[in-house]
Design an enzyme around this catalytic site. Structure first.
Site, PDB file in Angstrom:
ATOM      1  N   ASP A 140       0.843  -1.193   0.000  1.00  0.00           N
ATOM      2  CA  ASP A 140       0.000   0.000   0.000  1.00  0.00           C
ATOM      3  C   ASP A 140       0.879   1.244   0.000  1.00  0.00           C
ATOM      4  OD1 ASP A 140      -1.832   2.056   0.414  1.00  0.00           O
ATOM      5  OD2 ASP A 140      -3.090   0.848   1.722  1.00  0.00           O
ATOM      6  N   ASP A 182      -1.579   6.062  -6.481  1.00  0.00           N
ATOM      7  CA  ASP A 182      -2.014   5.166  -5.414  1.00  0.00           C
ATOM      8  C   ASP A 182      -2.128   3.740  -5.935  1.00  0.00           C
ATOM      9  OD1 ASP A 182      -3.106   4.437  -2.817  1.00  0.00           O
ATOM     10  OD2 ASP A 182      -5.054   4.326  -3.814  1.00  0.00           O
TER      11      ASP A 182
END
Length: 434
Positions: free
Chosen positions: A112, A314
């Protein structure tokens, strides 16, 4: 045939001893990227019958993801294989093959880029799945005291300043889930690399359905991220190449550190926003559809350190999202060039007959110092089983005060994305990940 097998072995970074028909027999040094429904997936998931429906389901979780990104406001704490893991985690993510502890316990943890502190579900956890890390089986495991500097750096810690005892913290994840953990330390292994005294959360309780069952590696920009904790080893540099969601037999890769990174690559500056310091901001200056520069008010794309506004890269959001007016302007220009009629499908509001796909214009993202022309496979989602193609982008949800534009993982597929925090730059190059 020989060339195909050689290409397969090169892309998946498998052992040279493995044959094309035994490609899943990877070694501990493997840093491949494997789709969750791929042949080599570590999870028991069926081969998808419709990859476009899988993406539609994945994209439906994006609003929760954007809500989570919106919550990552800077605050003082209170007193590698990579595989697409969406269907397991209920969120659109990728996982990394790791080992934690001595002897190492194998885990496939979410990568992440917008999170800092890593965490794993530990034995005895309430609400966790059966796949957990056992601290008592590791000779190098230890908890972190409240008085340790790491405790003051973790978000959501509940220790009074300088209090005795272990450091505990609470965090939310995915917009609808939360967990309670003990800040801990142990050996982390990524391929052949060893990171001693890696600080992470040992989860003892969770609520909600979005907590990854085997944990998370935070590749964000904060002091508790993996990148910060391994600064002497990786010099603040890593890159990944994400395979297509429809890939079944092939894999991408994760590269850690400056060695082995591509030489022929274009860069744009990485910006750091103190309002959301964990996120990787870039300066998106405009969007073109075909040869037309879309008329977008500059303030809709502007980087703003006071509000946290701007554009981020992201790994956890599935489809690229622009704030509503910017998306509407881009979509309307796309529709003008493709013509219609148009329909909606899930999160996609610009679907059309695939017979018109040949006239679909390329979309170019203009960054400071670099233009990224999206490959058509990163622009449209379509199926040979259905006569429909859709623009694979959407507006940010209006009920989320994120003021963020997000370049998501579907638009990053089959590209090498290089994060160089030491030189504050982000590189992008074409690469056949799958």
């Amino acid at each position: 045939m020989a060339l195909a097998i050689a290409t397969f072995l090169f892309i998946t970074l498998l052992s040279t001893k493995a044959s094309a028909f035994d490609s899943c027999a990877s070694t501990n040094e493997d840093l491949s990227v494997i789709p969750i429904y791929g042949k080599c997936s570590p999870f028991n998931t069926p081969k998808p019958t419709s990859w476009e429906n899988t993406v539609i389901n994945m994209a439906s979780k994006d609003p929760q993801r954007l809500s989570y990104l919106s919550s990552l406001v800077d605050q003082k704490p209170n007193s590698a294989p990579i595989a697409s893991g969406q269907q397991v985690f209920n969120i659109g993510n990728y996982v990394v093959r790791t080992k934690i502890g001595t002897p190492g316990q194998l885990l496939f943890m979410v990568l992440d880029t917008s999170s800092d502190t890593g965490w794993v579900p530990c034995s005895g956890c309430t609400g966790c799945t059966s796949t957990m890390f056992a601290p008592n089986m590791s000779s190098t495991y230890g908890s972190t005291e409240c008085s340790a500097p790491q405790c003051t750096q973790v978000r959501g810690q509940s220790c009074p300043a300088g209090a005795p005892g272990a450091c505990f913290f609470n965090q939310s994840y995915g917009g609808a889930s939360s967990f309670y953990a003990t800040l801990s330390r142990d050996v982390l292994r990524l391929g052949t690399d060893v990171i001693p005294n890696y600080s992470f959360g040992c989860i003892s309780a969770i609520s909600g359905s979005s907590i990854p069952p085997q944990g998370l590696l935070g590749f964000g920009r904060g002091s508790m991220s993996l990148l910060s904790q391994s600064a002497s080893l990786y010099s603040g540099v890593f890159s990944y190449c994400l395979p297509s969601f429809k890939s079944y037999y092939f894999s991408g890769s994760l590269k850690l550190g400056p060695l082995g990174q591509p030489k022929n690559i274009k860069f744009t500056p990485l910006l750091k926003n103190p309002h959301r310091p964990s996120l990787y901001y870039v300066n998106l200056t405009g969007i073109s559809v075909g040869r037309v520069l879309v008329p977008i008010a500059p303030e809709l794309l502007a980087f703003d350190t006071n509000t946290g506004a701007g554009t981020i890269i992201d790994s956890g959001t599935v489809i690229t999202r622009f704030v509503q007016p910017a998306y509407n302007a881009t979509r309307d220009e796309f529709r003008k060039q493709v013509k219609g009629p148009f329909s909606s499908l899930g999160a996609f509001d610009t679907c059309f007959a695939s017979t018109n796909e040949a006239v679909a214009p390329a979309i170019t993202l203009h960054f400071t110092g670099m233009d990224l022309v999206l490959p058509m496979e990163n622009t449209l989602i379509h199926s040979s089983a259905s006569p429909v193609a859709c623009l694979a982008m959407a507006a940010a949800p209006t009920n989320v005060n994120s003021v963020l534009n997000v370049i998501a993982n579907l638009q990053q597929q089959n590209l090498r994305i290089l994060f160089d925090t030491a030189n504050s730059r982000l590189g992008i190059a074409r690469e056949l990940c799958n």
